[in-house]
Design a protein around this motif. Structure first.
Motif, PDB file in Angstrom:
ATOM      1  N   PHE A  42       0.832  -1.215   0.000  1.00 46.45           N
ATOM      2  CA  PHE A  42       0.000   0.000   0.000  1.00 46.45           C
ATOM      3  C   PHE A  42       0.864   1.261   0.000  1.00 46.45           C
ATOM      4  CE2 PHE A  42      -2.408   3.359   2.182  1.00 46.45           C
ATOM      5  CZ  PHE A  42      -3.522   3.425   1.366  1.00 46.45           C
ATOM      6  N   ASN A  43       1.871   1.301   0.858  1.00 46.08           N
ATOM      7  CA  ASN A  43       2.739   2.487   0.920  1.00 46.08           C
ATOM      8  C   ASN A  43       3.508   2.686  -0.384  1.00 46.08           C
ATOM      9  OD1 ASN A  43       1.867   3.067   3.511  1.00 46.08           O
ATOM     10  ND2 ASN A  43       3.572   2.011   4.483  1.00 46.08           N
ATOM     11  N   ALA A  44       3.976   1.604  -0.981  1.00 42.55           N
ATOM     12  CA  ALA A  44       4.678   1.727  -2.264  1.00 42.55           C
ATOM     13  C   ALA A  44       3.727   2.281  -3.322  1.00 42.55           C
ATOM     14  CB  ALA A  44       5.236   0.376  -2.696  1.00 42.55           C
ATOM     15  N   TYR A  45       2.500   1.774  -3.354  1.00 43.63           N
ATOM     16  CA  TYR A  45       1.506   2.278  -4.306  1.00 43.63           C
ATOM     17  C   TYR A  45       1.260   3.775  -4.085  1.00 43.63           C
ATOM     18  CZ  TYR A  45      -3.085   3.436  -6.178  1.00 43.63           C
ATOM     19  OH  TYR A  45      -4.116   4.078  -6.825  1.00 43.63           O
ATOM     20  N   MET A  46       1.032   4.170  -2.854  1.00 37.72           N
ATOM     21  CA  MET A  46       0.722   5.574  -2.571  1.00 37.72           C
ATOM     22  C   MET A  46       1.915   6.490  -2.859  1.00 37.72           C
ATOM     23  SD  MET A  46      -2.450   5.610  -1.908  1.00 37.72           S
ATOM     24  CE  MET A  46      -2.622   7.326  -1.446  1.00 37.72           C
ATOM     25  N   GLU A  47       3.128   6.010  -2.618  1.00 37.33           N
ATOM     26  CA  GLU A  47       4.322   6.840  -2.825  1.00 37.33           C
ATOM     27  C   GLU A  47       4.680   7.017  -4.292  1.00 37.33           C
ATOM     28  OE1 GLU A  47       7.439   5.136  -0.414  1.00 37.33           O
ATOM     29  OE2 GLU A  47       6.241   5.396   1.403  1.00 37.33           O
ATOM     30  N   VAL A  48       4.564   5.971  -5.102  1.00 36.85           N
ATOM     31  CA  VAL A  48       5.063   6.066  -6.471  1.00 36.85           C
ATOM     32  C   VAL A  48       4.025   5.836  -7.560  1.00 36.85           C
ATOM     33  CG1 VAL A  48       7.414   5.448  -5.786  1.00 36.85           C
ATOM     34  CG2 VAL A  48       5.859   3.663  -6.572  1.00 36.85           C
ATOM     35  N   ALA A  49       2.833   5.371  -7.216  1.00 35.18           N
ATOM     36  CA  ALA A  49       1.891   5.022  -8.276  1.00 35.18           C
ATOM     37  C   ALA A  49       0.571   5.795  -8.229  1.00 35.18           C
ATOM     38  CB  ALA A  49       1.583   3.525  -8.238  1.00 35.18           C
ATOM     39  N   TRP A  50       0.086   6.156  -7.058  1.00 35.60           N
ATOM     40  CA  TRP A  50      -1.196   6.847  -6.971  1.00 35.60           C
ATOM     41  C   TRP A  50      -1.140   8.127  -7.784  1.00 35.60           C
ATOM     42  CZ3 TRP A  50      -2.908  11.597  -5.119  1.00 35.60           C
ATOM     43  CH2 TRP A  50      -4.294  11.738  -5.064  1.00 35.60           C
ATOM     44  N   PRO A  51      -2.129   8.455  -8.575  1.00 40.48           N
ATOM     45  CA  PRO A  51      -3.499   7.949  -8.679  1.00 40.48           C
ATOM     46  C   PRO A  51      -3.707   6.880  -9.752  1.00 40.48           C
ATOM     47  CG  PRO A  51      -3.369   9.985  -9.888  1.00 40.48           C
ATOM     48  CD  PRO A  51      -1.984   9.727  -9.318  1.00 40.48           C
ATOM     49  N   ALA A  52      -2.649   6.261 -10.223  1.00 43.58           N
ATOM     50  CA  ALA A  52      -2.795   5.182 -11.204  1.00 43.58           C
ATOM     51  C   ALA A  52      -3.602   4.035 -10.590  1.00 43.58           C
ATOM     52  CB  ALA A  52      -1.418   4.679 -11.629  1.00 43.58           C
ATOM     53  N   ASP A  53      -4.020   3.104 -11.425  1.00 44.80           N
ATOM     54  CA  ASP A  53      -4.783   1.963 -10.931  1.00 44.80           C
ATOM     55  C   ASP A  53      -3.918   0.961 -10.180  1.00 44.80           C
ATOM     56  OD1 ASP A  53      -7.408   2.561 -11.730  1.00 44.80           O
ATOM     57  OD2 ASP A  53      -6.982   1.963 -13.782  1.00 44.80           O
ATOM     58  N   MET A  56       3.376  -0.878 -10.910  1.00 47.12           N
ATOM     59  CA  MET A  56       4.196  -1.832 -11.653  1.00 47.12           C
ATOM     60  C   MET A  56       5.458  -2.051 -10.814  1.00 47.12           C
ATOM     61  SD  MET A  56       3.657  -0.674 -15.624  1.00 47.12           S
ATOM     62  CE  MET A  56       4.368   0.956 -15.440  1.00 47.12           C
ATOM     63  N   PRO A  57       5.607  -3.229 -10.212  1.00 48.01           N
ATOM     64  CA  PRO A  57       6.657  -3.426  -9.209  1.00 48.01           C
ATOM     65  C   PRO A  57       8.084  -3.380  -9.741  1.00 48.01           C
ATOM     66  CG  PRO A  57       5.526  -5.496  -9.654  1.00 48.01           C
ATOM     67  CD  PRO A  57       4.780  -4.416 -10.388  1.00 48.01           C
ATOM     68  N   LEU A  58       8.304  -3.730 -10.982  1.00 48.93           N
ATOM     69  CA  LEU A  58       9.674  -3.722 -11.493  1.00 48.93           C
ATOM     70  C   LEU A  58      10.146  -2.316 -11.836  1.00 48.93           C
ATOM     71  CD1 LEU A  58       9.674  -6.952 -13.691  1.00 48.93           C
ATOM     72  CD2 LEU A  58      10.444  -6.655 -11.327  1.00 48.93           C
ATOM     73  N   SER A  59       9.263  -1.510 -12.401  1.00 51.93           N
ATOM     74  CA  SER A  59       9.651  -0.146 -12.774  1.00 51.93           C
ATOM     75  C   SER A  59       9.326   0.874 -11.694  1.00 51.93           C
ATOM     76  CB  SER A  59       8.946   0.254 -14.073  1.00 51.93           C
ATOM     77  OG  SER A  59       7.541   0.315 -13.860  1.00 51.93           O
ATOM     78  N   CYS A  60       8.560   0.454 -10.687  1.00 57.62           N
ATOM     79  CA  CYS A  60       8.117   1.362  -9.611  1.00 57.62           C
ATOM     80  C   CYS A  60       7.405   2.586 -10.180  1.00 57.62           C
ATOM     81  CB  CYS A  60       9.274   1.768  -8.716  1.00 57.62           C
ATOM     82  SG  CYS A  60       9.906   0.379  -7.741  1.00 57.62           S
ATOM     83  N   LYS A  61       6.523   2.324 -11.140  1.00 55.32           N
ATOM     84  CA  LYS A  61       5.689   3.372 -11.719  1.00 55.32           C
ATOM     85  C   LYS A  61       4.239   2.922 -11.648  1.00 55.32           C
ATOM     86  CE  LYS A  61       7.129   3.641 -15.869  1.00 55.32           C
ATOM     87  NZ  LYS A  61       7.469   3.974 -17.253  1.00 55.32           N
ATOM     88  N   GLY A  62       3.362   3.882 -11.815  1.00 56.60           N
ATOM     89  CA  GLY A  62       1.944   3.552 -11.834  1.00 56.60           C
ATOM     90  C   GLY A  62       1.510   3.039 -13.194  1.00 56.60           C
ATOM     91  N   ARG A  63       0.552   2.113 -13.187  1.00 56.35           N
ATOM     92  CA  ARG A  63      -0.002   1.591 -14.439  1.00 56.35           C
ATOM     93  C   ARG A  63      -1.338   2.282 -14.687  1.00 56.35           C
ATOM     94  NH1 ARG A  63       0.537  -2.201 -18.079  1.00 56.35           N
ATOM     95  NH2 ARG A  63       2.111  -3.393 -16.986  1.00 56.35           N
ATOM     96  N   LEU A  83      -7.829   2.258  -8.826  1.00 57.12           N
ATOM     97  CA  LEU A  83      -8.348   0.942  -8.449  1.00 57.12           C
ATOM     98  C   LEU A  83      -7.760   0.418  -7.142  1.00 57.12           C
ATOM     99  CD1 LEU A  83      -9.986  -1.617  -9.170  1.00 57.12           C
ATOM    100  CD2 LEU A  83      -8.037  -2.334 -10.542  1.00 57.12           C
ATOM    101  N   THR A  84      -6.451   0.474  -6.989  1.00 57.88           N
ATOM    102  CA  THR A  84      -5.822  -0.072  -5.784  1.00 57.88           C
ATOM    103  C   THR A  84      -6.258   0.686  -4.539  1.00 57.88           C
ATOM    104  OG1 THR A  84      -3.920  -0.895  -7.020  1.00 57.88           O
ATOM    105  CG2 THR A  84      -3.594  -0.527  -4.664  1.00 57.88           C
TER     106      THR A  84
END
Length: 188
Positions: A42-53, A56-63, A83-84
């Motif tokens: 969750f923290n990884a998503y919020m730090e590097v991907a939000w507001p994406a759905d 992407m764990p290898l690139s650490c970017k949002g999809r 979505l997440t």
């Protein structure tokens, strides 16, 4: 009790019996491990991907739908609607993180829209978005009533769930009685 009722209860009884044999320390260790794993993601998503759905764990970017290399039908779950975050709302309350839950609800209410020209999976959108919004609504009212928090909340998540549900309805206008697997959120 008839045999059908007993047959339906048997798996539940077996499950409960298995957990009663677990030591309290083992149960608590598993709880902490599950919480750590949730917050790692969750923290990884919020730090590097939000507001994406998704993250992407290898690139650490949002999809984002339509911005990344397509993965076929698997991307039909994506709709560029965080979505997440929506899918994680209930877990924040389960883990007792009321402050984070309130922040997450505010982000969803203020930033998520379903008025987009995108084809999504009816099943995935129903269980993850409608389900996440409805459970988030119920838990928002629970947090407001039990803790005196979220006094600003006035059913926004429920209204969003109704909006998405109405956008999914055209998928059920089929000649077979079975819903179409995908629907366009804007045009039906």
């Amino acid at each position: 009790m008839n045999w059908r009722s007993a047959a339906m209860l048997l798996p539940l009884m077996l499950l409960l019996d298995g957990t009663q044999g677990m030591e309290e320390s083992e149960r608590l260790n598993l709880r902490v491990e599950a919480e750590d794993m949730f917050f790692h993601a969750f923290n990884a998503y919020m730090e590097v991907a939000w507001p994406a759905d998704e993250l992407m764990p290898l690139s650490c970017k949002g999809r984002y739908r339509g911005r990344e290399f397509g993965r076929g039908d698997i991307d039909d779950a994506l709709g560029n609607f965080s979505l997440t975050l929506v899918d994680s709302l209930d877990m924040l309350v389960v883990l007792g993180k009321v402050d984070l839950f309130e922040e997450a609800v505010l982000k969803v209410v203020e930033t998520v829209s379903f008025d987009t020209d995108v084809v999504v999976s009816v099943f995935e959108t129903n269980i993850r978005i409608v389900g996440g919004l409805v459970s988030g609504h119920v838990l928002s009212e629970y947090v407001r009533d039990k803790y005196g928090r979220m006094e600003w909340y006035r059913g926004q998540l429920l209204n969003m769930a109704v909006d998405v549900g109405n956008r999914l309805l055209p998928a059920f206008n089929s000649t077979t009685g079975l819903p179409f697997p995908r629907v366009n959120l804007k045009t039906g």
